[in-house]
Enzyme design. Structure first.
Site, PDB file in Angstrom:
ATOM      1  N   LYS A  33       0.839  -1.211   0.000  1.00 52.26           N
ATOM      2  CA  LYS A  33       0.000   0.000   0.000  1.00 52.26           C
ATOM      3  C   LYS A  33       0.871   1.257   0.000  1.00 52.26           C
ATOM      4  CE  LYS A  33      -0.067  -0.247   5.040  1.00 52.26           C
ATOM      5  NZ  LYS A  33      -0.832  -0.654   6.232  1.00 52.26           N
ATOM      6  N   ARG A 131      -9.856  -0.087  15.604  1.00 53.02           N
ATOM      7  CA  ARG A 131      -9.777   0.598  14.316  1.00 53.02           C
ATOM      8  C   ARG A 131     -10.803  -0.116  13.431  1.00 53.02           C
ATOM      9  NH1 ARG A 131      -3.759   1.356  11.772  1.00 53.02           N
ATOM     10  NH2 ARG A 131      -4.419  -0.459  10.583  1.00 53.02           N
ATOM     11  N   TYR A 266      14.411  30.591   6.452  1.00 51.83           N
ATOM     12  CA  TYR A 266      13.301  31.337   7.052  1.00 51.83           C
ATOM     13  C   TYR A 266      13.452  31.496   8.558  1.00 51.83           C
ATOM     14  CZ  TYR A 266      10.758  30.617   2.652  1.00 51.83           C
ATOM     15  OH  TYR A 266      10.365  30.606   1.342  1.00 51.83           O
ATOM     16  N   MET A 314       9.949  24.454   1.328  1.00 50.71           N
ATOM     17  CA  MET A 314       9.150  23.543   0.512  1.00 50.71           C
ATOM     18  C   MET A 314      10.005  22.773  -0.492  1.00 50.71           C
ATOM     19  SD  MET A 314       5.794  24.372  -1.800  1.00 50.71           S
ATOM     20  CE  MET A 314       4.828  25.002  -0.454  1.00 50.71           C
TER      21      MET A 314
HETATM   22  C1  LIG Z   1      -0.011  -1.606   6.906  1.00 51.69           C
HETATM   23  C2  LIG Z   1      -0.572  -2.887   7.402  1.00 51.69           C
HETATM   24  C3  LIG Z   1       0.240  -4.024   7.537  1.00 51.69           C
HETATM   25  C4  LIG Z   1       1.747  -3.992   7.401  1.00 51.69           C
HETATM   26  O1  LIG Z   1       2.280  -3.493   8.597  1.00 51.69           O
HETATM   27  P1  LIG Z   1       3.872  -3.383   8.831  1.00 51.69           P
HETATM   28  O2  LIG Z   1       3.991  -2.914  10.227  1.00 51.69           O
HETATM   29  O3  LIG Z   1       4.353  -2.385   7.839  1.00 51.69           O
HETATM   30  O4  LIG Z   1       4.417  -4.736   8.604  1.00 51.69           O
HETATM   31  C5  LIG Z   1      -0.358  -5.219   7.863  1.00 51.69           C
HETATM   32  N1  LIG Z   1      -1.698  -5.295   8.069  1.00 51.69           N
HETATM   33  C6  LIG Z   1      -2.496  -4.207   7.989  1.00 51.69           C
HETATM   34  C7  LIG Z   1      -3.938  -4.338   8.256  1.00 51.69           C
HETATM   35  C8  LIG Z   1      -1.962  -2.955   7.674  1.00 51.69           C
HETATM   36  O5  LIG Z   1      -2.752  -1.889   7.620  1.00 51.69           O
END
Ligand SMILES: *Cc1c(COP(=O)(O)O)cnc(C)c1O
Length: 376
Positions: A33, A131, A266, A314
């Site tokens: 992801k 979550r 800055y 930036m």
């Molecule tokens: C992002 C994610 C992972 C991977 O987690 P890592 O700590 O990067 O290994 C696994 N499961 C879910 C549901 C996630 O959101």
């Protein structure tokens, strides 16, 4: 090149093989992801598959469809979508869906009816992260509804899964014990309702590395694939046989001599102590360099580590290189594996008050990725 993130695909491939060996009999779902944590989703996915990943995991449907469009045909799970998204394209593409509620289950059934294909589902139980997923009260009903849908042929429950809140603290942490227990109970409840998934999965990178009791049938590493320190209290990436895959570099855009007492960038948060050379680096928060690196993170330039001098802007920041012979065009390494004395991504995370995940994932779209390796 003005700036570049070099991505070592052999490192991702080899890291996957290391994780696969560590997972015992469990299969590996490579989590790619967020553009493969900034490394490039499709190249990272190919490298992980070469290294032995038999599953891919992403958050969003568009990510999953992009993987399919790139020719990745492995089982593939997407676990987060909005109440208005159409699930039919994902079902048609054979994308497995993470399902948290009976309403999502119903939408998956509708998508199955429209596509004429069975929807492949992974029911998520919230074992304590609060979550996504069905809480303990909602879990039995979700299982029952899924068993019914499975009986009528519209869906297959491929998986039952959950996610840990304290994985990096190791298996002895009380919340990990309680979540692991609740997950086991949820599996029992599912079985009693007629849900026998093909794969049960709980472990992210840290749990994979530290807690074999969480491996079940499938593990879901993200960070560790890229050589990040997913469980820093238990070891650095190299202690687990993992190699950081990303090196972020730039070329000095300009150098100039300035007198003592010159205020830099800055709000003049840095002032030169003596006559010195300033080097301008063409990367800023628009490229994902945290503004919190102001006067704190270090880069390798002119053969030594130098701290960012003054506010990160930036598009650029400044380093004070003293009397070193640094010229426009010279290389600057922000972070890398550390082999040549450059800071690591963990150093950057520590200097800026975040985790290494965030540093690599935020390297922005203006920074080209240069892929090396990939032949394995
Ligand atoms: C992002 C994610 C992972 C991977 O987690 P890592 O700590 O990067 O290994 C696994 N499961 C879910 C549901 C996630 O959101």
């Amino acid at each position: 090149m003005r700036s570049v993130a070099r991505v070592d695909l052999d490192a991702i491939c080899d890291n996957t093989a290391v994780l696969r060996a560590r997972a015992g009999g469990a299969e590996v779902m490579a989590v790619v992801k967020a553009d493969g944590y900034g490394h490039g989703m499709v190249p990272a996915a190919h490298a992980a598959v070469r290294g032995g990943a038999t599953w891919l995991g992403v958050a969003f449907l568009e990510e999953a469809l992009a993987l399919r469009a790139a020719g990745l045909g492995t089982p593939l799970l997407a676990w987060l979508f909005s109440p208005v998204e159409d699930l039919a394209p994902a079902v048609a593409a054979g994308v497995d869906l993470g399902v948290y509620t009976p309403a999502e289950l119903a939408r998956a059934q509708q998508a199955a009816a429209r596509t004429g294909q069975t929807a492949r589902l992974h029911l998520k139980v919230d074992s304590g992260l609060s979550r996504g997923g069905a809480g303990p009260d909602a879990w039995p009903d979700l299982c029952e509804a899924a068993a019914k849908a499975q009986a009528d042929g519209s869906v297959t429950v491929v998986g039952v899964w959950s996610h840990l809140a304290f994985a990096e603290d190791g298996p002895a942490h009380p919340v990990n014990r309680s979540q692991t227990e609740r997950f086991a109970q949820a599996l029992e409840i599912a079985r009693a309702r007629g849900v026998e998934p093909q794969v049960r999965h709980l472990a992210n990178s840290a749990a994979l590395l530290t807690a074999p009791s969480t491996h079940y049938d499938l593990v879901r590493p993200g960070a560790a694939l890229y050589g990040l320190s997913a469980a820093p209290d238990f070891g650095r990436p190299q202690d687990f046989g993992l190699r950081p895959a990303m090196t972020l570099r730039a070329e000095v855009a300009l150098t100039k001599r300035v007198p003592a007492g010159a205020g830099v960038s800055y709000r003049h948060r840095y002032t030169t102590a003596a006559e010195t050379t300033l080097a301008l680096v063409p990367l800023g928060y628009g490229d994902g360099v945290p503004r919190a690196a102001t006067n704190s993170a270090a880069v390798l330039v002119g053969g030594r580590q130098r701290t960012v001098a003054g506010t990160v802007a930036m598009d650029q920041f400044v380093v004070d290189v003293g009397d070193d012979e640094v010229r426009a065009g010279d290389p600057v390494v922000l972070f890398g594996p550390g082999d040549d004395g450059e800071p690591t991504v963990q150093d950057w995370a520590a200097a800026t008050g975040t985790i290494d995940y965030e540093i690599v994932t935020r390297v922005g779209g203006r920074v080209p990725r240069d892929y090396v390796g990939g032949g394995r």
